[in-house]
Motif scaffolding. Structure first.
Motif, PDB file in Angstrom:
ATOM      1  N   LYS A  10       0.846  -1.192   0.000  1.00 25.37           N
ATOM      2  CA  LYS A  10       0.000   0.000   0.000  1.00 25.37           C
ATOM      3  C   LYS A  10       0.879   1.239   0.000  1.00 25.37           C
ATOM      4  O   LYS A  10       1.893   1.280   0.683  1.00 25.37           O
ATOM      5  CB  LYS A  10      -0.901   0.018   1.236  1.00 25.37           C
ATOM      6  CG  LYS A  10      -1.942  -1.068   1.215  1.00 25.37           C
ATOM      7  CD  LYS A  10      -2.860  -0.947   2.405  1.00 25.37           C
ATOM      8  CE  LYS A  10      -3.912  -2.021   2.358  1.00 25.37           C
ATOM      9  NZ  LYS A  10      -4.837  -1.952   3.486  1.00 25.37           N
ATOM     10  N   GLU A  11       0.454   2.243  -0.745  1.00 25.40           N
ATOM     11  CA  GLU A  11       1.196   3.501  -0.789  1.00 25.40           C
ATOM     12  C   GLU A  11       0.690   4.404   0.331  1.00 25.40           C
ATOM     13  O   GLU A  11      -0.511   4.555   0.516  1.00 25.40           O
ATOM     14  CB  GLU A  11       0.993   4.173  -2.141  1.00 25.40           C
ATOM     15  CG  GLU A  11       1.914   5.342  -2.366  1.00 25.40           C
ATOM     16  CD  GLU A  11       1.849   5.853  -3.788  1.00 25.40           C
ATOM     17  OE1 GLU A  11       2.136   7.031  -3.984  1.00 25.40           O
ATOM     18  OE2 GLU A  11       1.507   5.059  -4.666  1.00 25.40           O
ATOM     19  N   LEU A  12       1.622   4.972   1.100  1.00 29.97           N
ATOM     20  CA  LEU A  12       1.253   5.834   2.218  1.00 29.97           C
ATOM     21  C   LEU A  12       0.801   7.197   1.709  1.00 29.97           C
ATOM     22  O   LEU A  12       1.259   7.681   0.671  1.00 29.97           O
ATOM     23  CB  LEU A  12       2.437   6.023   3.165  1.00 29.97           C
ATOM     24  CG  LEU A  12       2.879   4.808   3.973  1.00 29.97           C
ATOM     25  CD1 LEU A  12       4.124   5.147   4.772  1.00 29.97           C
ATOM     26  CD2 LEU A  12       1.772   4.351   4.900  1.00 29.97           C
ATOM     27  N   GLN A  13      -0.090   7.810   2.452  1.00 26.92           N
ATOM     28  CA  GLN A  13      -0.483   9.186   2.164  1.00 26.92           C
ATOM     29  C   GLN A  13       0.732  10.093   2.366  1.00 26.92           C
ATOM     30  O   GLN A  13       1.577   9.808   3.214  1.00 26.92           O
ATOM     31  CB  GLN A  13      -1.605   9.619   3.115  1.00 26.92           C
ATOM     32  CG  GLN A  13      -2.864   8.798   3.000  1.00 26.92           C
ATOM     33  CD  GLN A  13      -3.665   9.167   1.770  1.00 26.92           C
ATOM     34  OE1 GLN A  13      -3.549  10.290   1.275  1.00 26.92           O
ATOM     35  NE2 GLN A  13      -4.464   8.243   1.284  1.00 26.92           N
ATOM     36  N   PRO A  14       0.826  11.185   1.625  1.00 27.48           N
ATOM     37  CA  PRO A  14       1.987  12.079   1.790  1.00 27.48           C
ATOM     38  C   PRO A  14       2.123  12.636   3.205  1.00 27.48           C
ATOM     39  O   PRO A  14       3.233  12.730   3.725  1.00 27.48           O
ATOM     40  CB  PRO A  14       1.724  13.205   0.781  1.00 27.48           C
ATOM     41  CG  PRO A  14       0.824  12.604  -0.224  1.00 27.48           C
ATOM     42  CD  PRO A  14      -0.016  11.595   0.508  1.00 27.48           C
ATOM     43  N   TRP A  15       1.022  13.004   3.852  1.00 26.41           N
ATOM     44  CA  TRP A  15       1.107  13.533   5.209  1.00 26.41           C
ATOM     45  C   TRP A  15       1.544  12.460   6.190  1.00 26.41           C
ATOM     46  O   TRP A  15       2.266  12.741   7.141  1.00 26.41           O
ATOM     47  CB  TRP A  15      -0.217  14.153   5.649  1.00 26.41           C
ATOM     48  CG  TRP A  15      -1.355  13.180   5.739  1.00 26.41           C
ATOM     49  CD1 TRP A  15      -2.232  12.879   4.741  1.00 26.41           C
ATOM     50  CD2 TRP A  15      -1.715  12.388   6.859  1.00 26.41           C
ATOM     51  NE1 TRP A  15      -3.126  11.936   5.185  1.00 26.41           N
ATOM     52  CE2 TRP A  15      -2.841  11.613   6.486  1.00 26.41           C
ATOM     53  CE3 TRP A  15      -1.209  12.243   8.151  1.00 26.41           C
ATOM     54  CZ2 TRP A  15      -3.450  10.724   7.344  1.00 26.41           C
ATOM     55  CZ3 TRP A  15      -1.821  11.352   9.014  1.00 26.41           C
ATOM     56  CH2 TRP A  15      -2.927  10.606   8.613  1.00 26.41           C
ATOM     57  N   LEU A  16       1.133  11.211   5.945  1.00 30.98           N
ATOM     58  CA  LEU A  16       1.540  10.123   6.822  1.00 30.98           C
ATOM     59  C   LEU A  16       3.020   9.799   6.624  1.00 30.98           C
ATOM     60  O   LEU A  16       3.734   9.479   7.580  1.00 30.98           O
ATOM     61  CB  LEU A  16       0.677   8.895   6.550  1.00 30.98           C
ATOM     62  CG  LEU A  16       0.797   7.744   7.530  1.00 30.98           C
ATOM     63  CD1 LEU A  16       0.427   8.197   8.930  1.00 30.98           C
ATOM     64  CD2 LEU A  16      -0.102   6.594   7.099  1.00 30.98           C
ATOM     65  N   LEU A  17       3.480   9.904   5.400  1.00 33.21           N
ATOM     66  CA  LEU A  17       4.907   9.699   5.123  1.00 33.21           C
ATOM     67  C   LEU A  17       5.747  10.777   5.804  1.00 33.21           C
ATOM     68  O   LEU A  17       6.780  10.483   6.417  1.00 33.21           O
ATOM     69  CB  LEU A  17       5.132   9.717   3.609  1.00 33.21           C
ATOM     70  CG  LEU A  17       6.524   9.343   3.125  1.00 33.21           C
ATOM     71  CD1 LEU A  17       6.836   7.895   3.460  1.00 33.21           C
ATOM     72  CD2 LEU A  17       6.625   9.564   1.635  1.00 33.21           C
TER      73      LEU A  17
END
Length: 72
Positions: A10-17
């Motif tokens: 799964k690709e992480l959300q930018p804010w979560l990254l």
């Protein structure tokens, strides 16, 4: 099949990254500060306590903060 939920990377959300990067950075800084503190304590014991007393903050002048003075 591609319609399965919960499988594959799964690709992480930018804010979560970004949040993960900040948390990891702060954890690394915390570990480095802890290692530095332990290293200085070890060197203080090795050299004797006379040369490094300023590191503990015990030689600060009394009454430096006006709010800490007792009320009369």
């Amino acid at each position: 099949s591609p319609c399965r939920a919960g499988t594959g990377p799964k690709e992480l959300q930018p804010w979560l990254l970004g949040l993960t990067a900040v948390v990891v950075f702060l954890f690394i800084v915390f570990v480095l500060l802890l290692v530095n503190r332990l290293w200085q304590i070890r060197m203080r014991r090795w050299d004797g306590d006379a040369s490094c007393t300023h590191l503990g903050g015990r030689d600060r002048p009394e009454g430096g903060g006006g709010a800490q003075a007792p009320a009369v």
